[in-house]
Every structure is written in structure tokens, then in C-alpha cells.
Design a protein around this motif. Structure first.
Motif, short mmCIF file in Angstrom:
data_model
loop_
_atom_site.label_atom_id
_atom_site.label_comp_id
_atom_site.label_asym_id
_atom_site.label_seq_id
_atom_site.Cartn_x
_atom_site.Cartn_y
_atom_site.Cartn_z
N TYR A 1 60.06 -2.23 54.19
CA TYR A 1 59.54 -2.36 55.55
C TYR A 1 59.28 -0.97 56.16
O TYR A 1 58.25 -0.73 56.79
CB TYR A 1 60.56 -3.15 56.39
N ALA A 2 60.21 -0.03 55.90
CA ALA A 2 60.06 1.33 56.43
C ALA A 2 58.79 1.98 55.87
O ALA A 2 58.04 2.63 56.60
CB ALA A 2 61.28 2.18 56.09
N GLY A 3 58.55 1.80 54.57
CA GLY A 3 57.39 2.41 53.94
C GLY A 3 56.09 1.80 54.42
O GLY A 3 55.06 2.47 54.53
N THR B 1 60.95 7.30 65.59
CA THR B 1 61.86 8.28 64.99
C THR B 1 61.13 9.26 64.08
O THR B 1 61.67 10.29 63.72
CB THR B 1 62.96 7.59 64.17
N ARG B 2 59.92 8.90 63.65
CA ARG B 2 59.26 9.73 62.65
C ARG B 2 58.47 10.89 63.25
O ARG B 2 57.99 11.75 62.57
CB ARG B 2 58.35 8.83 61.81
N ARG B 3 58.33 10.91 64.56
CA ARG B 3 57.59 11.97 65.26
C ARG B 3 56.13 12.08 64.82
O ARG B 3 55.56 13.16 64.79
CB ARG B 3 58.29 13.33 65.12
N SER C 1 62.57 0.95 46.85
CA SER C 1 62.59 1.96 47.92
C SER C 1 61.42 1.70 48.87
O SER C 1 60.70 0.71 48.72
CB SER C 1 62.39 3.36 47.32
N GLN C 2 61.16 2.65 49.76
CA GLN C 2 60.01 2.51 50.66
C GLN C 2 58.68 2.58 49.91
O GLN C 2 57.64 2.19 50.44
CB GLN C 2 60.03 3.54 51.81
N SER C 3 58.72 3.06 48.68
CA SER C 3 57.48 3.19 47.90
C SER C 3 56.75 1.84 47.77
O SER C 3 55.51 1.79 47.82
CB SER C 3 57.81 3.76 46.53
N ALA D 1 66.13 18.38 54.11
CA ALA D 1 66.29 16.94 53.85
C ALA D 1 66.09 16.21 55.16
O ALA D 1 65.27 16.64 55.98
CB ALA D 1 67.66 16.67 53.24
N GLY D 2 66.82 15.10 55.36
CA GLY D 2 66.59 14.29 56.55
C GLY D 2 67.84 14.11 57.39
O GLY D 2 68.85 14.79 57.20
N ILE D 3 67.77 13.16 58.29
CA ILE D 3 68.84 12.98 59.28
C ILE D 3 70.15 12.52 58.66
O ILE D 3 71.22 12.85 59.15
CB ILE D 3 68.38 12.02 60.41
N LYS D 4 70.05 11.78 57.54
CA LYS D 4 71.31 11.27 56.96
C LYS D 4 72.13 12.40 56.35
O LYS D 4 73.35 12.34 56.30
CB LYS D 4 71.01 10.21 55.89
N GLU D 5 71.44 13.42 55.87
CA GLU D 5 72.14 14.54 55.24
C GLU D 5 72.53 15.61 56.25
O GLU D 5 73.48 16.37 56.03
CB GLU D 5 71.23 15.20 54.19
N LYS E 1 67.19 22.02 57.53
CA LYS E 1 65.93 21.83 58.24
C LYS E 1 65.40 20.46 57.86
O LYS E 1 65.21 20.17 56.68
CB LYS E 1 64.93 22.91 57.81
N GLN E 2 65.18 19.62 58.84
CA GLN E 2 64.63 18.31 58.53
C GLN E 2 63.15 18.45 58.17
O GLN E 2 62.36 18.93 58.97
CB GLN E 2 64.77 17.37 59.72
N LEU E 3 62.83 18.04 56.98
CA LEU E 3 61.43 18.10 56.56
C LEU E 3 60.71 16.78 56.80
O LEU E 3 59.54 16.64 56.49
CB LEU E 3 61.31 18.47 55.08
N HIS E 4 61.42 15.80 57.32
CA HIS E 4 60.76 14.54 57.68
C HIS E 4 60.17 14.71 59.08
O HIS E 4 58.96 14.77 59.24
CB HIS E 4 61.76 13.38 57.68
N ASN E 5 61.04 14.80 60.07
CA ASN E 5 60.52 14.87 61.45
C ASN E 5 60.48 16.30 61.99
O ASN E 5 60.16 16.51 63.15
CB ASN E 5 61.35 13.97 62.36
#
Ligand code: CFM
Ligand code: HCA
Length: 538
Positions: A62-64, A93-95, A187-189, A470-474, A486-490
């Protein structure tokens, strides 16, 4: 690599040492060295189910589908069919940014959900979905409504496609559904794939109004996170390149409908939009090339690649002029930070393309990547070179037939010689050649697919990077270890990082992060004998 204290095998052994034998055996296949200096590209295990019990950073289908591919289009109303949590936690959340445009049709700030409850699970949610579509239509009068299924929808068997077909007829606008239940795929893929199919089936090429412009391209796999697409649009405009549609950052449904008028598709994130690229090539004869606008050098190279495709001296000259105009500011910013950043090291564990693309930006300020990996990419993203002809599109009916999703072990082999590739091409197998992650990393570097929480912790202890992406979980666990994340997602609150302006932003941001003293003062609570670890029970 002077910063790597151990060889790959030793590192791997330490990483997997504490795992049960069966788990270690599986994880072993997901860890390989780089092959930058011409070594044979090793085969990596990717796109397989996460071992139950392991803490992955992956997301769901669903996220993907909703969050990633279809979410960023401002004038499609996105309606989540499911309990409220899925809609709520994927809300902004994804900006991904957007320009509301002259018509002001911008539904991105909204979060629409059918808010399924126990009653709907027991008695079915179709009625509620129909009412929600009607309500969304009455409120917004949008050009299109797209429905996204969450896990329970598939489990109780709501026929969301029948509902949307009916509502499309009733409302006279494009209404389509996505069976992107979170549990589908590994996964989201899988969600990217579903979104690609649905947008191709219902939207792309449905408006034949001619589009003006000289060098007409689409940009696939760019989502305008932190304003990246704005910067890329600025550069295209300066070069005189006409951008018809970006899939799907800062985009509109009309742009998608008319995207088949493009001369060329350029693919930035291959993982999430390769299916549309291939289907458009098959159905409309629009070729696609891989480009990357992360990194100033990569941006220049990509612009030259686009100009070379058109074989037009005027465009080539214009592109050179733009590069010459933009580069001095980039070089000046790099020169300023280089004395402080050279020799620092990074790790990148992100999604399905950024762990690769961002290494260029680090290289430009003298920083090396010690380890990297994707959360959900496939083997072609790692190994490079990719067999096409996996998708067949019936030109009349828009039916999409998947010939094979998993790579054929014989045909799909990154180690084929040029002669073997030529022979296959002669037989009609179409190859796209591009670099994967492995071929651009040093042989001392570790490449790890679907890294888990334990391996993350361990690899930081073993290789001690100066920064982790990485992301928010890490984020907070790693920062508690004294390593900036450094979050490379958002992008945290930053960006853009694409193009020339983005490179300058990145250099300054990384300089600040790797050189501040604050990280050395941090002591992880689990190493601190703090009261929370010492609570005495009497
Ligand atoms: Fe492509 Fe993306 Fe990425 Fe991705 Fe994502 Fe993203 Fe990502 Mo988060 S589409 S694969 S599914 S570049 S949302 S904008 S940052 S994991 S590396
Ligand atoms: C997603 C979206 C995500 C999550 C980022 C993160 C994003 O996968 O559902 O884990 O920090 O970029 O927002 O990848």
C-alpha cells in the motif's frame, strides 16, 4: 580503503556470527562486495521475503502504491479504503512537494479514508466505499479519484474495481482502484508495480490533444521530495527541454494523459517506474534512458545524455552553456567544504535507488561509501544491465501481460560477454545497459540487501562511519550511537538536493553534520548505566 579495518569475509563473519545457522545462511547471500575496478559482478539475493522475526526497515505494498507512486499527483483525489491508521500514517510524511497550479486543484494536503470499522469488516465495505467516493466528488469535483486497498479489503473480498467502474460511469470522471493490500509482495516494490499498471491502464495516453515543444521528454521516478523536481524543472527550462510529465512529483493527471506525446522517457528512479517506461516503449514506441540528477556531475552527464539522444547541435550547445553557467557556484561550494569533508566516510541504506545515486554527491566532496544497500530493490538495480521484454502490451485492449517477473536465471546474467548479449539481441531480447550499485562500489565496500536492525548496529560498530543515511526508523537509534543520521527519504527538513542548486545545499548540510562535535558527546542510554536500565525491583 584505509578506514576499513577488516576484510570482507571477516566483516561478514562478525555480522552473521550471532545468528542461528539457518538465518545466517540466508543472510549471507544478501551481502556482497563492490566491483568497481572491473571484478566480476557478484550475484546478490534481493527482493525476497524478510525472514520472520528480523526487524526490517521495509514498508508495505500500500505504501509503495499510494504513498510513493500515485500519492504525489495533486489533482487526483486519493482515497484509502481501510481502517483509519493506513491513511493517517501515510499523510504527508514523505515531503513530496507540489505547486498548486493556476487551477488550485491540490488535494495533497488532505487525507481521505473510508475509515473501515468492525461492522464493515463483518458485513463488507463496498457500500461505504461508494458513499465515500460520492462524498469526495461532491466536495471537490475532481478530475479523478483513485482508491487504494489496505489489508482487510483483500481479506474480506470487497470488489473495489466493480465499485470504481460503477462510480466512473455515474460521475463521469476517471475513477480507478488499486488492489494494493499491504501484505501483497515482499515490500513496497509490489505496490510500485500495481500503481504502474493502473496508471498505464487508466490514464496514460488517454488525451490526444497535441502538446507544443521542441525536445519533449517525460521524467520518470522523480517525486519532488524537498523540492527536487522544482530544481530539475528549472534546469530543463533553461536548456529549452520541454518536460511533459514527471511521474509523479509536481504532476497533474492531464500531464499523464498527454505523456505519450513525448519523444523520450528519462528514468531517474528505475525501481519504482521502470514498468511504465517499458510499457510506454512497447505501446507508444517511446524509448527510455536512465539518467540521474543527484550530484552536479551526474546532472551534467544526464543533460548531455538527453542532448545526445536528440542529436541536435543547438540543444547540445545550449546544454553545455547551462552546465558552464551552473558549475562555478557548485565548484566554489565544494572547494569550501572539501578541506573538512575529504576522507570522511558514509553508509547509505535507503529504498530502491537513493543508496546508489547519493554516492555521487559524497564523492564530489571527497567522501567514500563504506557500505550501502537497498531495502527493496531487485537484482537488476544492484547488478546493472537488465533484460527488457518482460512486459507485453496489447496495443488495442491495453491489456498488460507479464511475461516473467523474476529474472530468468539463464537469460538474466550480468556476467554475459558483449558477444553473448549481441547474440541474444539478434534473437529479439532487448537489453538496457546501465550501471547497478555493485559495479560502482569499491571491492572493500559491503553491499547489504534489506539490512536489519541488528546488522545496522553491528556494521556501525565494526566500520565506524562518519555519517549514516537512512530513514526515520533508524534515525534516533543510530544518533544515540553517536553517528549523525541524514534522512535520505524525506531529507529531514532540508532539500532540494537534486541538480546544481541541490548539490550546493548537500555539501553544506553534510559538512555541518560530519564536523559538529556534538556526536562525540553522546552516550547511548544502553551503554550509560542510566536509571532506566538500573531499575531495581523489590
Ligand atoms: Fe525510488 Fe523514491 Fe527510492 Fe522509492 Fe521509497 Fe522515496 Fe526511497 Mo522512501 S520511489 S525507490 S519507494 S527514489 S519513498 S522518493 S525515499 S524508499 S530510495
Ligand atoms: C515508505 C515511504 C518512505 C519511508 C521513509 C522512512 C519515505 O516506504 O512508505 O522509513 O523514513 O520515503 O517516506 O520510504
Amino acid at each position: 580503503m584505509s578506514t576499513t579495518p577488516k576484510n570482507l569475509e571477516e566483516l561478514k563473519k562478525e555480522l552473521l556470527d550471532k545468528m542461528p545457522t539457518k538465518v545466517a545462511r540466508k543472510r549471507d547471500k544478501a551481502i556482497v562486495p563492490g566491483a568497481e575496478s572491473g571484478e566480476t559482478i557478484p550475484v546478490i539475493q534481493a527482493n525476497v521475503r524478510t525472514i520472520p522475526g528480523i526487524l526490517t526497515q521495509r514498508g508495505c505494498t500500500y505504501a509503495g502504491c499510494k504513498g510513493v507512486v500515485l500519492g504525489p499527483t495533486r489533482d487526483i483525489v486519493n482515497l484509502t479504503h481501510g481502517p483509519i491508521g493506513c491513511g493517517y500514517y501515510s499523510w504527508l510524511t514523505r515531503r513530496n512537494q507540489t505547486d498548486a497550479g493556476e487551477d488550485g486543484d491540490n488535494y495533497i494536503p488532505y487525507c481521505l479514508s473510508t475509515d473501515m470499522t468492525e461492522n464493515d469488516i463483518v458485513f463488507g465495505g463496498e457500500k461505504k466505499l461508494r458513499a465515500a467516493i460520492k462524498e469526495a466528488y461532491d466536495n471537490f469535483k475532481p478530475k479523478s479519484i483513485s482508491v487504494f486497498a489496505t489489508c482487510p479489503v483483500g481479506l474480506i473480498g470487497d470488489d473495489i474495481h466493480a465499485v470504481t467502474r460503477q462510480m466512473q460511469e455515474e460521475l463521469g470522471i476517471t475513477v480507478f482502484a488499486n488492489s494494493c493490500e499491504g501484505y501483497k509482495g515482499v515490500s513496497q516494490s509490489a505496490g510500485h508495480h500495481i500503481a504502474n499498471n493502473q496508471i498505464f491502464r487508466h490514464v496514460i495516453g488517454t488525451d490526444d490533444t497535441p502538446v507544443e515543444g521542441k525536445y519533449k521528454i517525460n521524467l520518470l521516478g522523480e517525486y519532488n521530495i524537498g523540492g527536487d523536481a522544482f530544481e530539475i524543472e528549472r534546469i530543463f527550462e533553461k536548456c529549452g527541454i520541454t518536460l511533459l510529465a514527471t511521474f509523479s512529483g509536481n504532476s497533474t493527471i492531464t500531464q499523464f494523459r498527454q505523456a505519450h506525446h513525448a519523444d523520450l522517457n528519462t528514468v531517474m528512479c528505475h525501481r519504482s517506474l521502470n514498468y511504465v517506461a517499458e510499457m510506454m516503449e512497447t505501446k507508444f514506441g517511446i524509448p527510455w534512458i536512465k539518467i540521474n540528477f543527484i550530484g552536479a556531475e551526474a546532472t551534467a552527464k544526464s543533460l548531455r545524455r538527453i542532448a545526445a539522444y536528440f542529436e541536435d547541435p543547438e540543444l547540445m550547445a545550449r546544454v553545455e552553456q547551462v552546465i558552464a553557467e551552473e558549475m562555478p557556484a557548485v565548484k566554489a561550494a565544494a572547494a569550501e567544504v572539501l578541506p573538512r569533508t575529504t576522507g570522511k566516510t558514509a553508509m547509505l541504506f535507503v529504498g530502491g535507488s537513493r543508496a546508489h545515486h547519493y554516492q555521487d554527491l559524497f564523492r564530489e566532496i571527497g567522501m567514500e561509501t563504506l557500505a550501502a544497500g537497498y531495502e527493496f530493490a531487485h537484482r537488476d538495480d544492484y547488478e546493472g544491465r537488465h533484460v527488457l521484454s518482460t512486459i507485453k502490451v496489447d496495443a488495442d485492449s491495453r491489456n498488460i501481460e507479464e511475461l516473467e517477473i523474476e529474472p530468468d536465471p539463464v537469460r538474466y546474467n550480468p556476467r554475459k560477454t558483449p558477444e553473448q548479449i549481441k547474440a541474444l539481441e539478434d534473437q529479439g531480447v532487448r537489453f538496457k545497459v546501465y550501471e547497478g550499485l555493485i559495479g560502482e562500489m569499491k571491492k572493500e565496500a559491503l553491499i547489504i540487501d534489506d539490512i536489519n536492525q541488528y546488522e545496522t548496529h553491528k556494521i556501525i560498530e565494526l566500520m565506524k562511519p562518519d555519517i549514516f543515511c537512512a530513514g526515520i526508523k533508524e534515525k534516533y537509534i543510530i544518533q544515540k550511537m553517536g553517528v549523525p543520521l541524514k534522512q535520505l527519504h524525506n531529507y529531514d527538513m532540508g532539500g532540494p538536493y537534486a541538480g546544481f542548486v541541490g548539490a550546493v545545499n548537500w555539501y553544506h548540510e553534510i559538512d555541518r553534520l560530519v564536523n559538529t562535535k556534538v556526536w562525540s558527546l553522546i552516550k547511548a542510554p544502553w551503554n550509560d548505566n542510566g536509571p532506566e536500565l538500573e531499575a531495581a525491583y523489590v
